[in-house]
Design an enzyme around this catalytic site. Structure first.
Site, PDB file in Angstrom:
ATOM      1  N   CYS A 146       4.922  -7.728   7.522  1.00 39.67           N
ATOM      2  CA  CYS A 146       5.771  -7.128   9.423  1.00 39.67           C
ATOM      3  C   CYS A 146       5.597  -8.536   9.501  1.00 39.67           C
ATOM      4  O   CYS A 146       4.588  -8.959  10.058  1.00 39.67           O
ATOM      5  CB  CYS A 146       4.821  -6.052   9.405  1.00 39.67           C
ATOM      6  SG  CYS A 146       5.965  -4.816  10.493  1.00 39.67           S
ATOM      7  N   CYS A 159      -2.614   1.466   9.342  1.00 41.34           N
ATOM      8  CA  CYS A 159      -2.297   0.775   9.300  1.00 41.34           C
ATOM      9  C   CYS A 159      -2.378  -0.816   8.232  1.00 41.34           C
ATOM     10  O   CYS A 159      -2.667  -1.234   9.255  1.00 41.34           O
ATOM     11  CB  CYS A 159      -0.481   0.925   9.985  1.00 41.34           C
ATOM     12  SG  CYS A 159       0.890   0.219   9.915  1.00 41.34           S
ATOM     13  N   GLY A 211       5.274  -2.214   7.437  1.00 45.11           N
ATOM     14  CA  GLY A 211       6.808  -2.740   7.319  1.00 45.11           C
ATOM     15  C   GLY A 211       7.529  -1.807   8.437  1.00 45.11           C
ATOM     16  O   GLY A 211       7.333  -0.816   8.709  1.00 45.11           O
ATOM     17  N   GLU A 212       9.016  -2.754   8.845  1.00 44.87           N
ATOM     18  CA  GLU A 212       9.188  -2.067  10.005  1.00 44.87           C
ATOM     19  C   GLU A 212      10.741  -0.959   8.973  1.00 44.87           C
ATOM     20  O   GLU A 212      12.195  -2.459   8.937  1.00 44.87           O
ATOM     21  CB  GLU A 212       9.644  -2.764  11.112  1.00 44.87           C
ATOM     22  CG  GLU A 212      11.850  -2.283  11.676  1.00 44.87           C
ATOM     23  CD  GLU A 212      10.949  -0.587  12.530  1.00 44.87           C
ATOM     24  OE1 GLU A 212      10.613  -0.541  12.864  1.00 44.87           O
ATOM     25  OE2 GLU A 212      11.618   0.371  11.630  1.00 44.87           O
ATOM     26  N   GLU A 261       0.657  -1.070  -0.565  1.00 47.63           N
ATOM     27  CA  GLU A 261      -0.135  -0.294  -0.546  1.00 47.63           C
ATOM     28  C   GLU A 261       0.515   1.601  -0.119  1.00 47.63           C
ATOM     29  O   GLU A 261       2.361   1.539   0.649  1.00 47.63           O
ATOM     30  CB  GLU A 261      -0.563  -0.265   1.321  1.00 47.63           C
ATOM     31  CG  GLU A 261      -1.623  -1.181   1.477  1.00 47.63           C
ATOM     32  CD  GLU A 261      -2.159  -0.814   3.104  1.00 47.63           C
ATOM     33  OE1 GLU A 261      -2.958   0.228   2.884  1.00 47.63           O
ATOM     34  OE2 GLU A 261      -1.796  -1.267   4.272  1.00 47.63           O
ATOM     35  N   CYS A 272       2.861   8.818   1.865  1.00 45.70           N
ATOM     36  CA  CYS A 272       3.353   7.867   3.085  1.00 45.70           C
ATOM     37  C   CYS A 272       3.574   5.885   2.441  1.00 45.70           C
ATOM     38  O   CYS A 272       2.817   5.730   1.474  1.00 45.70           O
ATOM     39  CB  CYS A 272       1.669   7.266   4.053  1.00 45.70           C
ATOM     40  SG  CYS A 272       1.999   5.753   5.459  1.00 45.70           S
ATOM     41  N   ASN A 329      -9.124   4.716  16.330  1.00 45.06           N
ATOM     42  CA  ASN A 329     -10.524   4.665  15.760  1.00 45.06           C
ATOM     43  C   ASN A 329     -10.937   3.451  15.602  1.00 45.06           C
ATOM     44  O   ASN A 329      -9.967   2.373  14.956  1.00 45.06           O
ATOM     45  CB  ASN A 329     -10.247   5.029  14.113  1.00 45.06           C
ATOM     46  CG  ASN A 329     -10.193   6.674  13.403  1.00 45.06           C
ATOM     47  OD1 ASN A 329     -10.349   7.317  14.397  1.00 45.06           O
ATOM     48  ND2 ASN A 329      -8.531   6.522  12.838  1.00 45.06           N
ATOM     49  N   CYS A 383      -1.310  -3.205  14.957  1.00 53.35           N
ATOM     50  CA  CYS A 383      -1.451  -2.877  13.339  1.00 53.35           C
ATOM     51  C   CYS A 383      -2.061  -3.962  12.311  1.00 53.35           C
ATOM     52  O   CYS A 383      -1.682  -5.186  13.374  1.00 53.35           O
ATOM     53  CB  CYS A 383      -0.399  -2.632  13.836  1.00 53.35           C
ATOM     54  SG  CYS A 383       0.264  -2.553  11.629  1.00 53.35           S
ATOM     55  N   LEU A 396       6.208   4.865  19.940  1.00 50.97           N
ATOM     56  CA  LEU A 396       6.509   5.112  21.553  1.00 50.97           C
ATOM     57  C   LEU A 396       4.414   4.521  22.142  1.00 50.97           C
ATOM     58  O   LEU A 396       4.991   3.186  22.291  1.00 50.97           O
ATOM     59  CB  LEU A 396       6.120   6.857  22.266  1.00 50.97           C
ATOM     60  CG  LEU A 396       6.592   6.275  23.286  1.00 50.97           C
ATOM     61  CD1 LEU A 396       7.742   5.529  23.890  1.00 50.97           C
ATOM     62  CD2 LEU A 396       6.470   7.927  24.288  1.00 50.97           C
ATOM     63  N   SER A 448       9.602   6.132  10.555  1.00 50.12           N
ATOM     64  CA  SER A 448       8.984   6.217  11.760  1.00 50.12           C
ATOM     65  C   SER A 448       9.192   4.399  12.178  1.00 50.12           C
ATOM     66  O   SER A 448       9.026   3.946  11.533  1.00 50.12           O
ATOM     67  CB  SER A 448       7.131   5.941  11.315  1.00 50.12           C
ATOM     68  OG  SER A 448       6.798   5.495  12.746  1.00 50.12           O
ATOM     69  N   CYS A 497       2.732  -5.096  16.526  1.00 50.47           N
ATOM     70  CA  CYS A 497       2.303  -4.481  17.447  1.00 50.47           C
ATOM     71  C   CYS A 497       0.673  -4.839  17.300  1.00 50.47           C
ATOM     72  O   CYS A 497      -0.044  -5.179  15.989  1.00 50.47           O
ATOM     73  CB  CYS A 497       2.559  -3.454  16.709  1.00 50.47           C
ATOM     74  SG  CYS A 497       4.225  -2.561  16.214  1.00 50.47           S
TER      75      CYS A 497
HETATM   76  S1  SF4 Z   1       3.483  -1.833  10.220  1.00 50.48           S
HETATM   77 FE1  SF4 Z   1       4.973  -1.259  11.835  1.00 50.48          FE
HETATM   78  S2  SF4 Z   1       2.696  -0.771  12.958  1.00 50.48           S
HETATM   79 FE2  SF4 Z   1       2.353  -2.662  12.070  1.00 50.48          FE
HETATM   80  S3  SF4 Z   1       3.194  -4.025  12.887  1.00 50.48           S
HETATM   81 FE3  SF4 Z   1       5.398  -3.575  11.454  1.00 50.48          FE
HETATM   82  S4  SF4 Z   1       6.656  -2.151  12.962  1.00 50.48           S
HETATM   83 FE4  SF4 Z   1       4.452  -2.073  13.654  1.00 50.48          FE
END
Ligand code: SF4
Length: 361
Positions: free
Chosen positions: A120, A343, A170-171, A100, A113, A301, A127, A226, A202, A124
Site C-alpha cells: 500500500c 493489517c 491496500g486502499e 494476505e 477479510c 494491540n 499499519c 477515521l 474500508s 498510515c
Molecule cells: S493498508 Fe490501509 S491502513 Fe494500511 S497504509 Fe494502506 S490504507 Fe493505511
C-alpha cells in the site's frame, strides 16, 4: 484430461458473465455456455472443468486445453486458537507478489477479510502494510480468487452466511475499477452470492473514490478509517489527511446517498495517550454531526510499531461519551491475535522469513 498450458491459457476467474459469454462464442460455442460456466465457477465453486458435468465432454476437453480457472495459490496458512485462519497467497497476474486474506469463523457466519493491493502507498503510521510500500494493484481475478480460496479451503465447516470486508492490504478506492469488477461478481446473486449488506469496504478517506462509489448501483457498506479527532492529529498518523482533510472528508460523507438501513461505519483505532482522551471523544461527536454513523473503537494491540495500548477505562469512557450523544459505538477486538492480527503484519513476517523481494514491492 490434459490440462492447459498455464502461460497461454485464458484465465476465466474474474470474468463477468458477459465476458464469459463472449469467450465461449470465440471458441465457436453457444453464448449460454458462458452463463453455465459463470455459475459453475462462482456459485458452485467448481474449479476443474472435468467437474462441470452439465457441459458436453467435448467442450470440457476444449476448455482444458484453451483455458484455466486461475485461483491464487496458498503459500501458507496460519491458524489462530480462536479459529481464525490467515492465508498468504501467491498472485501472478502481473508482477508476482504475496498477499494476505483472513478467514474468521463465527457461530452462524464467516467473515473473510481480503486485500485489494499488494502492499500500500497510503502510509498510515499505525499499519505495517505501509512499510511494504506498494507493489501493484490486484486484478479482479485476484480479488475474487481470495474469497473463493478461503471458502473452498473451509468448505467442510461453512456457515450459511458469508461476510466480506475489504480491509486487508491496500486502499480499495485507489484500485476502483478492479475492486468494482470483483464486487459485481461477489455480490451477484448468480455469482458468489454475498449480500451487499454483508460486504464492507474500508477507505482511508479517498474523497473522489467515495464520490464514485456513491454512484454505483450495487455497492458494499462504506467504512471510513477515521482514527483522529483533529486534522493536526490525523496528519501525524495518516498523511493522506493532508490531501483530503477532515472537513472535506466528512462533507463527502454527509453527501453520500445512504439507502434505508444503510449506515456509514467509522473505524477509530484507539492509540493510548494519543487519540483516546475524553476531549478526543467529544471532538469525534462534533465531527460526526448529521451523519448516520456507527463507530467501531479498536483498542491498539502493542506490536512492532511505537504506539501504546489504551487504558481500558479510557476506552470505556470514550465509548460512553459517544453513546450518550446517541452515536452507536462498539468496542472491537481484532481477531487472530496469536497469528498477528494487525493489517499487514503477516506479510511483513513472511518477507522476513522468506526474504522474498516480491513481497515488498
Ligand atoms: S493498508 Fe490501509 S491502513 Fe494500511 S497504509 Fe494502506 S490504507 Fe493505511
Amino acid at each position: 484430461m490434459p490440462s492447459s498450458d498455464a502461460k497461454t491459457a485464458v484465465h476465466l476467474l474474474g470474468k463477468s458473465a458477459e465476458e464469459l459469454r463472449a469467450f465461449l462464442e470465440s471458441l465457436g460455442e453457444p453464448a449460454y455456455r458462458g452463463a453455465q460456466i459463470y455459475h459453475a465457477i462462482y456459485a458452485e465453486r467448481r474449479f476443474d472443468f472435468a467437474a462441470m458435468t452439465n457441459l458436453p465432454s467435448a467442450l470440457r476437453e476444449k476448455l482444458a486445453h484453451e483455458a484455466a480457472i486461475g485461483l491464487p495459490k496458498i503459500v501458507r496458512r496460519h491458524r489462530s486458537s480462536d479459529g481464525t485462519v490467515r492465508y498468504v497467497l501467491a498472485i501472478d497476474e502481473g508482477k508476482p507478489a504475496n498477499i494476505e486474506a483472513v478467514f474468521m469463523p463465527e457461530e452462524n457466519r464467516q467473515t473473510i477479510c481480503i486485500s485489494t493491493q499488494a502492499g500500500c502507498a497510503v502510509d498510515c503510521q499505525f499499519c505495517l502494510t505501509a512499510t511494504l510500500g506498494l507493489t501493484r494493484n490486484l486484478t479482479a481475478r485476484e480479488i475474487v480468487g481470495e474469497v473463493l480460496v478461503a471458502l473452498d479451503d473451509n468448505r467442510a465447516t461453512l456457515k450459511p452466511q458469508t461476510n466480506i470486508v475489504l480491509m486487508g492490504q491496500g486502499e480499495p478506492l485507489l484500485n476502483h475499477d478492479s475492486v468494482m469488477a470483483a464486487l459485481r461478481i461477489l455480490l451477484d446473486p448468480n455469482g458468489v452470492g454475498i449480500s451487499p449488506r454483508h460486504a464492507a469496504l474500508s477507505t482511508s478517506g479517498i474523497i473522489p473514490g467515495i464520490d464514485r462509489l456513491a454512484q454505483e448501483k450495487v455497492r458494499p457498506q462504506l467504512a471510513i478509517s477515521l482514527n483522529a479527532s483533529s486534522d493536526e492529529q490525523r496528519d501525524k498518523i495518516m498523511p493522506i489527511n493532508r490531501k483530503y482533510p477532515l472537513e472535506k472528508l466528512l462533507d463527502a460523507c454527509r453527501k453520500y446517498p445512504l439507502r434505508p438501513r444503510e449506515w456509514l461505519l467509522f473505524e477509530y483505532v484507539l492509540l493510548g495517550g494519543f487519540n483516546d482522551s475524553p476531549e478526543d471523544a467529544r471532538r469525534v461527536v462534533k465531527l460526526l454531526a448529521n451523519i448516520r454513523a456507527k463507530v467501531n473503537l479498536i483498542p491498539w494491540n502493542p506490536g512492532a510499531l511505537p504506539f501504546e495500548k489504551p487504558d481500558p477505562e479510557r476506552v470505556q469512557e470514550f465509548q460512553k461519551i459517544l453513546l450518550d450523544k446517541g452515536i452507536l459505538c462498539f468496542v472491537r477486538d481484532s481477531r487472530g491475535q496469536d497469528v498477528m492480527a494487525a493489517c499487514g503484519q503477516l506479510a511483513l513476517a513472511e518477507t522476513a522469513a522468506t526474504s522474498a523481494p516480491a513481497l515488498s514491492s
